[in-house]
Design a protein around this motif. Structure first.
Motif, mmCIF file in Angstrom:
data_model
loop_
_atom_site.group_PDB
_atom_site.id
_atom_site.type_symbol
_atom_site.label_atom_id
_atom_site.label_comp_id
_atom_site.label_asym_id
_atom_site.label_seq_id
_atom_site.Cartn_x
_atom_site.Cartn_y
_atom_site.Cartn_z
ATOM 1 N N ARG A 125 10.454 -40.465 -20.888
ATOM 2 C CA ARG A 125 11.191 -40.467 -22.140
ATOM 3 C C ARG A 125 12.647 -40.049 -21.897
ATOM 4 N NH1 ARG A 125 9.839 -37.053 -27.324
ATOM 5 N NH2 ARG A 125 11.682 -37.617 -28.483
ATOM 6 N N ARG A 126 12.860 -39.215 -20.927
ATOM 7 C CA ARG A 126 14.224 -38.803 -20.600
ATOM 8 C C ARG A 126 15.066 -40.004 -20.150
ATOM 9 N NH1 ARG A 126 16.330 -35.201 -15.625
ATOM 10 N NH2 ARG A 126 18.455 -35.014 -16.331
ATOM 11 N N LEU A 127 14.494 -40.877 -19.333
ATOM 12 C CA LEU A 127 15.218 -42.079 -18.907
ATOM 13 C C LEU A 127 15.517 -42.985 -20.098
ATOM 14 C CD1 LEU A 127 13.364 -42.978 -15.592
ATOM 15 C CD2 LEU A 127 15.662 -42.035 -15.846
ATOM 16 N N ALA A 128 14.572 -43.091 -21.017
ATOM 17 C CA ALA A 128 14.788 -43.897 -22.226
ATOM 18 C C ALA A 128 15.904 -43.302 -23.071
ATOM 19 C CB ALA A 128 13.501 -43.985 -23.035
ATOM 20 N N THR A 129 15.936 -41.979 -23.185
ATOM 21 C CA THR A 129 16.986 -41.299 -23.944
ATOM 22 C C THR A 129 18.348 -41.521 -23.302
ATOM 23 O OG1 THR A 129 15.410 -39.622 -24.643
ATOM 24 C CG2 THR A 129 17.732 -39.054 -24.826
ATOM 25 N N GLU A 130 18.414 -41.404 -21.978
ATOM 26 C CA GLU A 130 19.678 -41.600 -21.272
ATOM 27 C C GLU A 130 20.168 -43.041 -21.400
ATOM 28 O OE1 GLU A 130 18.919 -40.294 -17.310
ATOM 29 O OE2 GLU A 130 18.929 -38.170 -17.866
ATOM 30 N N ALA A 131 19.259 -43.998 -21.367
ATOM 31 C CA ALA A 131 19.650 -45.403 -21.498
ATOM 32 C C ALA A 131 20.220 -45.675 -22.889
ATOM 33 C CB ALA A 131 18.453 -46.311 -21.234
ATOM 34 N N ALA A 132 19.566 -45.167 -23.905
ATOM 35 C CA ALA A 132 20.058 -45.379 -25.273
ATOM 36 C C ALA A 132 21.392 -44.669 -25.477
ATOM 37 C CB ALA A 132 19.027 -44.893 -26.282
ATOM 38 N N ALA A 133 21.508 -43.452 -24.990
ATOM 39 C CA ALA A 133 22.758 -42.699 -25.130
ATOM 40 C C ALA A 133 23.885 -43.347 -24.335
ATOM 41 C CB ALA A 133 22.556 -41.252 -24.688
ATOM 42 N N GLY A 134 23.548 -44.007 -23.246
ATOM 43 C CA GLY A 134 24.544 -44.647 -22.390
ATOM 44 C C GLY A 134 24.938 -46.048 -22.828
ATOM 45 N N GLY A 135 24.425 -46.517 -23.960
ATOM 46 C CA GLY A 135 24.818 -47.829 -24.468
ATOM 47 C C GLY A 135 24.047 -48.993 -23.879
ATOM 48 N N LYS A 136 22.929 -48.730 -23.225
ATOM 49 C CA LYS A 136 22.137 -49.802 -22.608
ATOM 50 C C LYS A 136 21.176 -50.466 -23.586
ATOM 51 C CE LYS A 136 23.557 -48.825 -18.377
ATOM 52 N NZ LYS A 136 24.515 -49.660 -17.731
ATOM 53 N N VAL A 137 21.081 -49.915 -24.799
ATOM 54 C CA VAL A 137 20.141 -50.440 -25.795
ATOM 55 C C VAL A 137 20.883 -50.699 -27.104
ATOM 56 C CG1 VAL A 137 17.999 -50.001 -27.046
ATOM 57 C CG2 VAL A 137 18.289 -49.085 -24.744
ATOM 58 N N GLN A 138 20.641 -51.879 -27.668
ATOM 59 C CA GLN A 138 21.213 -52.219 -28.973
ATOM 60 C C GLN A 138 20.080 -52.561 -29.921
ATOM 61 O OE1 GLN A 138 23.922 -55.451 -28.485
ATOM 62 N NE2 GLN A 138 25.488 -54.197 -27.512
ATOM 63 N N VAL A 139 20.219 -52.134 -31.169
ATOM 64 C CA VAL A 139 19.242 -52.452 -32.204
ATOM 65 C C VAL A 139 19.955 -53.292 -33.251
ATOM 66 C CG1 VAL A 139 17.690 -51.528 -33.958
ATOM 67 C CG2 VAL A 139 17.970 -50.325 -31.792
ATOM 68 N N ASN A 140 19.458 -54.487 -33.484
ATOM 69 C CA ASN A 140 20.057 -55.426 -34.437
ATOM 70 C C ASN A 140 21.543 -55.629 -34.165
ATOM 71 O OD1 ASN A 140 17.587 -55.772 -35.756
ATOM 72 N ND2 ASN A 140 17.957 -53.985 -37.041
ATOM 73 N N GLY A 141 21.907 -55.726 -32.889
ATOM 74 C CA GLY A 141 23.279 -56.016 -32.489
ATOM 75 C C GLY A 141 24.216 -54.830 -32.484
ATOM 76 N N GLN A 142 23.731 -53.639 -32.773
ATOM 77 C CA GLN A 142 24.582 -52.453 -32.788
ATOM 78 C C GLN A 142 24.092 -51.442 -31.771
ATOM 79 O OE1 GLN A 142 24.409 -51.046 -36.798
ATOM 80 N NE2 GLN A 142 25.927 -52.513 -37.532
ATOM 81 N N ARG A 143 25.049 -50.758 -31.161
ATOM 82 C CA ARG A 143 24.702 -49.711 -30.208
ATOM 83 C C ARG A 143 23.881 -48.643 -30.926
ATOM 84 N NH1 ARG A 143 28.902 -46.600 -26.200
ATOM 85 N NH2 ARG A 143 27.396 -45.107 -25.408
ATOM 86 N N ALA A 144 22.830 -48.168 -30.276
ATOM 87 C CA ALA A 144 21.914 -47.247 -30.937
ATOM 88 C C ALA A 144 21.797 -45.938 -30.175
ATOM 89 C CB ALA A 144 20.538 -47.885 -31.059
ATOM 90 N N LYS A 145 21.692 -44.853 -30.933
ATOM 91 C CA LYS A 145 21.449 -43.548 -30.352
ATOM 92 C C LYS A 145 19.945 -43.376 -30.148
ATOM 93 C CE LYS A 145 25.457 -41.302 -32.379
ATOM 94 N NZ LYS A 145 25.924 -40.203 -33.228
ATOM 95 N N PRO A 146 19.539 -42.458 -29.281
ATOM 96 C CA PRO A 146 18.106 -42.290 -28.994
ATOM 97 C C PRO A 146 17.258 -41.931 -30.218
ATOM 98 C CG PRO A 146 19.430 -41.090 -27.403
ATOM 99 C CD PRO A 146 20.368 -41.610 -28.432
ATOM 100 N N ALA A 147 17.827 -41.225 -31.187
ATOM 101 C CA ALA A 147 17.050 -40.778 -32.349
ATOM 102 C C ALA A 147 16.980 -41.832 -33.457
ATOM 103 C CB ALA A 147 17.653 -39.492 -32.908
ATOM 104 N N ARG A 148 17.587 -42.968 -33.252
ATOM 105 C CA ARG A 148 17.555 -44.005 -34.289
ATOM 106 C C ARG A 148 16.123 -44.487 -34.516
ATOM 107 N NH1 ARG A 148 21.372 -49.156 -35.185
ATOM 108 N NH2 ARG A 148 20.105 -50.129 -36.785
ATOM 109 N N ASP A 149 15.792 -44.720 -35.771
ATOM 110 C CA ASP A 149 14.454 -45.205 -36.109
ATOM 111 C C ASP A 149 14.364 -46.705 -35.872
ATOM 112 O OD1 ASP A 149 13.438 -42.759 -36.875
ATOM 113 O OD2 ASP A 149 14.085 -42.976 -38.948
ATOM 114 N N VAL A 150 13.244 -47.118 -35.295
ATOM 115 C CA VAL A 150 12.965 -48.529 -35.047
ATOM 116 C C VAL A 150 11.850 -48.943 -35.997
ATOM 117 C CG1 VAL A 150 12.153 -50.182 -33.335
ATOM 118 C CG2 VAL A 150 13.604 -48.303 -32.632
ATOM 119 N N GLN A 151 11.992 -50.112 -36.590
ATOM 120 C CA GLN A 151 10.979 -50.634 -37.500
ATOM 121 C C GLN A 151 10.456 -51.959 -36.955
ATOM 122 O OE1 GLN A 151 13.101 -51.060 -41.149
ATOM 123 N NE2 GLN A 151 12.880 -48.907 -41.713
#
Length: 130
Positions: A21-47
């Motif tokens: 989970r730490r690697l997933a958090t670092e990836a999201a915080a580092g801009g490697k993950v986008q949700v619906n075309g927007q950069r997402a923070k690790p705590a963002r809710d996914v539906q």
């Protein structure tokens, strides 16, 4: 899988995109993950129905969230949480083939040179040939 919202880092970990989970958090915080075309923070809710873009190890995955889970289960269960687009899969396969072709062109050695090989190499560098 009863929750209607899950934290992004937990979902990425449960879907087995990251080993911890730490690697997933670092990836999201580092801009490697986008949700619906927007950069997402690790705590963002996914539906369910959200479109994710995950950049990992040079590959890019375009996903649609089909299910939610806060717990990491077997890989067969994790694959049911998302669907990858056909274009994304084709791009990844093409990139994988390019990487394989590049690796084939790279010379491989049999290991460290032995005493005989070192002497031949030294002579070659001094211009004495063999």
């Amino acid at each position: 899988m009863s929750a209607e919202r899950v934290r992004l880092d937990k979902w990425l970990w449960a879907a087995r995109f990251y080993k911890t989970r730490r690697l997933a958090t670092e990836a999201a915080a580092g801009g490697k993950v986008q949700v619906n075309g927007q950069r997402a923070k690790p705590a963002r809710d996914v539906q369910v129905g959200a479109r994710l873009t995950v950049s990992k190890e040079g590959f890019e995955y375009e996903l649609t969230v089909l299910g939610l889970s806060e717990r990491r289960g077997p890989a067969s269960q994790a694959q049911l949480l998302y669907e990858e687009s056909a274009e994304s899969r084709q791009r990844r396969e093409a990139l994988r083939e390019q990487m394989r072709a590049a690796a084939l062109g790279t010379p491989r050695t049999e290991g460290r040179p032995d005493k005989h090989d070192r002497r031949r190499l030294g002579a070659f560098k001094r211009g004495q040939g063999e």
